[in-house]
Write an enzyme that holds these catalytic residues in place. Structure first.
Site, PDB file in Angstrom:
ATOM      1  N   VAL A 271       0.829  -1.213   0.000  1.00 44.58           N
ATOM      2  CA  VAL A 271       0.000   0.000   0.000  1.00 44.58           C
ATOM      3  C   VAL A 271       0.865   1.266   0.000  1.00 44.58           C
ATOM      4  CG1 VAL A 271      -1.746   1.291   1.294  1.00 44.58           C
ATOM      5  CG2 VAL A 271      -1.878  -1.204   1.182  1.00 44.58           C
ATOM      6  N   LYS A 351      -7.090  -1.565   9.417  1.00 43.06           N
ATOM      7  CA  LYS A 351      -8.344  -1.937  10.098  1.00 43.06           C
ATOM      8  C   LYS A 351      -8.097  -2.671  11.404  1.00 43.06           C
ATOM      9  CE  LYS A 351      -6.915  -4.682   6.977  1.00 43.06           C
ATOM     10  NZ  LYS A 351      -6.819  -4.957   5.575  1.00 43.06           N
ATOM     11  N   VAL A 378     -11.700  -0.543   5.051  1.00 44.03           N
ATOM     12  CA  VAL A 378     -12.726  -1.547   4.717  1.00 44.03           C
ATOM     13  C   VAL A 378     -13.017  -1.437   3.222  1.00 44.03           C
ATOM     14  CG1 VAL A 378     -15.020  -2.463   5.239  1.00 44.03           C
ATOM     15  CG2 VAL A 378     -13.786  -1.178   6.986  1.00 44.03           C
ATOM     16  N   GLY A 380     -10.996  -1.812   0.637  1.00 39.48           N
ATOM     17  CA  GLY A 380      -9.931  -1.358  -0.281  1.00 39.48           C
ATOM     18  C   GLY A 380     -10.427  -0.157  -1.068  1.00 39.48           C
ATOM     19  N   GLU A 434      -2.474 -10.060   4.381  1.00 40.06           N
ATOM     20  CA  GLU A 434      -1.886  -9.408   5.552  1.00 40.06           C
ATOM     21  C   GLU A 434      -0.492  -9.995   5.792  1.00 40.06           C
ATOM     22  OE1 GLU A 434      -3.431  -6.797   7.191  1.00 40.06           O
ATOM     23  OE2 GLU A 434      -4.667  -7.057   5.432  1.00 40.06           O
ATOM     24  N   ASP A 445      -9.318 -10.689   9.795  1.00 42.21           N
ATOM     25  CA  ASP A 445      -9.363  -9.429   9.031  1.00 42.21           C
ATOM     26  C   ASP A 445     -10.816  -9.051   8.720  1.00 42.21           C
ATOM     27  OD1 ASP A 445      -7.866  -7.387   7.217  1.00 42.21           O
ATOM     28  OD2 ASP A 445      -9.337  -8.326   5.876  1.00 42.21           O
ATOM     29  N   LYS A 449     -12.988  -5.708  10.009  1.00 39.45           N
ATOM     30  CA  LYS A 449     -13.760  -4.835   9.102  1.00 39.45           C
ATOM     31  C   LYS A 449     -15.227  -4.791   9.524  1.00 39.45           C
ATOM     32  CE  LYS A 449     -10.633  -5.605   5.249  1.00 39.45           C
ATOM     33  NZ  LYS A 449     -10.244  -6.546   4.194  1.00 39.45           N
TER      34      LYS A 449
END
Ligand code: NDP
Ligand code: HSE
Length: 580
Positions: A271, A351, A378, A380, A434, A445, A449
């Site tokens: 990211v 998140k 949440v 993307g 992740e 995950d 979210k």
């Protein structure tokens, strides 16, 4: 069920990107980010593009060399090609971001012009076909400057003709705004490059715009807007302010702060690296501290920025903005709280930290009176948190979704016959998973979210630990095969519902759903959300839920919100409206 987030009800916005802002292929990333900003504001976007800068001139020169004078209509066929290429490049950028978009050629909506083949005027398009094209996407992209012609087949609209295309589409489609994106942030009293004391108009009327814009806007486009009673906005990429061309007295705008924001970027992986590219594309807006990574020694070949493993170095010089993209819970929470207390706004995609340290982070932001934005955390690139903000007043009663891209990717690969561990490794390689992929595989995950969605939609607290989870490993090859034989597919589904007594039910399940189920069609890293309102209406959103570019776009959209808010907050933005 309404298949999408109410496409018919979504307001339309026309954005035009001209050659002054499409100077090189890299500029499509910024144009894509600009389009995404409108998508997340709930608009469906009609994007009209010019050719890349210089390309139309080169095509005219080519036509000239081949004897253009003899046949203007054939010249038009050659010089319009730059716009077609540009539209395709824009479409590819939107696909990379996960924006649901379609590229159209003018003939697909029967866009017709009349008159001189090199300076034609737009006369009609097939509105039914246009609205059909808009019905299941977030954006359409069209080449400006060109249209069909009854006699010549294809023509062009004169220099600056993409402005005319944009205005024409806005009028025909009933768009609420048409924004012409230029390399200046509006119309000025004089050329600001020549005269630094030139002042920007906030508003001026069509006659004044014809005089003052001096080639910035195609005169035919201004006349077409006047005839259609349409307001035009002239703006720079990413800007919150614009010059509005509308009837009424001219108004000079207040100067807008131009000091770049000092930015600390924490993390430069899947990211953060995408976010870094966005930041570097705007040196006018951002001054970057050394970027925090765990192993700077591995960054010798990355010349984009300085890297450090020392959080104090990354957070030095009182940054205005801290972007957290490192992952984990305790350390990022500590750094975000420190940043907020030090006066920085914070943007994060994390998140896990948000869901597990929500109260501390929100309190930290509130006490410091700074923004904490987390759109990417949440969905993307899917604009689910933004949609909930709009839907909440109507009473959200349930949300169901495929909300882990890695999990869905793994199930898609298993369905195609891959081994479980190979599918996980592939998701890691593609930057979806992740740091510890068991967070994806075992539903943690998705539970993080879901916990955030519950807070957003119902204003209730359900800690991720309190949410029951099933592991993807329960989708054995045998169960997948049996489901396929029944015409069903396996999905990792997060569900939450608000009961009449105010309690909330929530779970992350691995289950098979019929092919007709709205979540069934999610493929690979896609996320899908189905939101049910108190009146029984159902709203679906979908798109790319993981990966560098969709996530970086969502982070950068938050960053640009803060840039615009800071510009508005600047002390020099005192009222300065004056009649010109
Ligand atoms: P990556 O593992 O790819 O990148 C993490 C980056 O942070 C790396 O540059 C790493 O340094 C650095 N880093 C991690 N821990 C530390 C530390 N303790 N000290 C200094 N630097 C550290 O993660 P992603 O980019 O995939 O994810 C980042 C965040 O975004 C996570 O919270 C994730 O949940 C969230 N997210 C991710 C999405 C995705 O599709 N990947 C989508 C939506 C949200 P180094 O490079 O040296 O290892
Ligand atoms: N690992 C997460 C996923 C990243 O695959 O969905 C996006 O939140």
């Amino acid at each position: 069920m309404d298949a999408h987030d109410q496409p018919a009800a979504r307001p339309l916005c026309v954005l035009k990107f001209g050659g002054s802002v499409l100077t090189a292929k890299a500029d499509y990333a910024e144009a894509g980010a600009e389009a995404y900003r409108h998508v997340r504001a709930g608009e469906t976007v009609i994007i009209i593009v010019s050719a890349l800068q210089g390309e139309t001139d080169a095509l005219f020169a080519e036509a000239e060399a081949a004897g253009a004078g003899a046949c203007p209509a054939t010249t038009a066929r050659l010089v319009r090609l730059g716009e077609f290429r540009s539209a395709a490049l824009m479409g590819l950028e939107l696909a990379r971001l996960g924006v649901r978009a379609r590229v159209l050629d003018p003939h697909e909506i029967a866009l017709e012009a009349d008159g001189d083949p090199l300076d034609a005027d737009l006369v009609r398009l097939d509105r039914a076909r246009l609205h059909a094209a808009l019905s299941d996407v977030e954006a359409i992209v069209l080449p400006g400057f060109t249209a069909g012609h009854a006699r010549h087949g294809a023509v062009t609209l004169g220099r600056g003709g993409t402005d005319l295309t944009a205005v024409f589409f806005a009028a025909q489609a009933g768009a609420r705004r048409v924004r012409l994106i230029k390399d200046v942030d509006g119309v000025y009293t004089d050329d600001p490059a020549r005269d630094p004391s030139a002042r920007r108009y906030d508003r001026l009327d069509h006659d004044a715009a014809l005089k003052a814009s001096r080639g910035l806007i195609q005169p035919k486009a201004i006349e077409a807007a006047r005839a259609a009673g349409l307001e035009i906005e002239i703006a720079a990429m990413g800007a919150g302010h614009a010059t509005r061309i509308a009837p009424g007295p001219a108004v000079i705008g207040a100067p807008v702060r131009t000091r770049p924001l000092r930015v600390a970027l924490l993390g430069c992986g899947a990211v953060g690296s995408g976010v870094l590219d966005h930041l570097l594309a705007r040196p006018d807006l951002f001054a970057l501290n050394p970027v925090l990574v765990r192993r700077p020694e591995r960054r010798a070949g990355d010349v984009r920025a300085a890297f450090t493993a020392d959080p104090d170095t990354a957070l030095a010089d009182s940054p205005d903005l801290v972007i957290e993209a490192m992952g984990g819970v305790d350390q990022p929470t500590e750094l975000m709280l420190k940043a907020l207390a030090g006066g920085a706004h914070v943007v994060t995609a994390n998140k896990a930290a948000l869901a597990q340290r929500y109260d501390a982070l929100l309190t930290g932001a509130r006490n410091a009176r700074r923004r904490l934005q987390y759109a990417a955390s949440v969905g993307g690139g899917v604009v689910i948190l933004e949609a909930l903000e709009r839907l909440k007043p109507c009473g959200v009663v349930a949300i169901e979704g495929v909300m882990n891209g890695t999990g869905n990717f793994i199930l898609s690969r298993l369905g195609a016959g891959a081994e479980f561990d190979d599918a996980v490794a592939e998701a890691q390689r593609l930057g979806f998973a992740e740091a510890d992929p068991s967070a994806d595989v075992d539903g943690h995950d998705a539970a993080d979210k879901l916990s955030l969605l519950i807070r957003e939609a119902f204003g209730k607290t359900v800690e991720p630990d309190a949410i029951a989870k099933q592991s993807l490993r329960e989708a054995s090859p045998e169960r997948l095969a049996q489901a396929a034989a029944r015409g069903e597919v396996f999905k990792q589904v997060g569900c939450c519902a608000l009961n009449a007594d105010g309690s909330v039910e929530a779970s992350v399940r691995v289950m098979s759903v019929p092919a007709s189920h709205p979540l069934a069609g999610a493929v690979n890293e896609e996320n899908r959300f189905v939101v049910t309102l108190a009146d029984g209406s159902v709203h679906a959103l979908y798109g790319k839920g993981a990966g560098r570019w969709p996530t970086a776009a969502a982070v950068f959209a938050d960053v640009m919100d803060i840039v615009r808010a800071c510009a508005c907050d600047a002390p020099e933005r005192a009222a300065l409206a004056a009649s010109a």
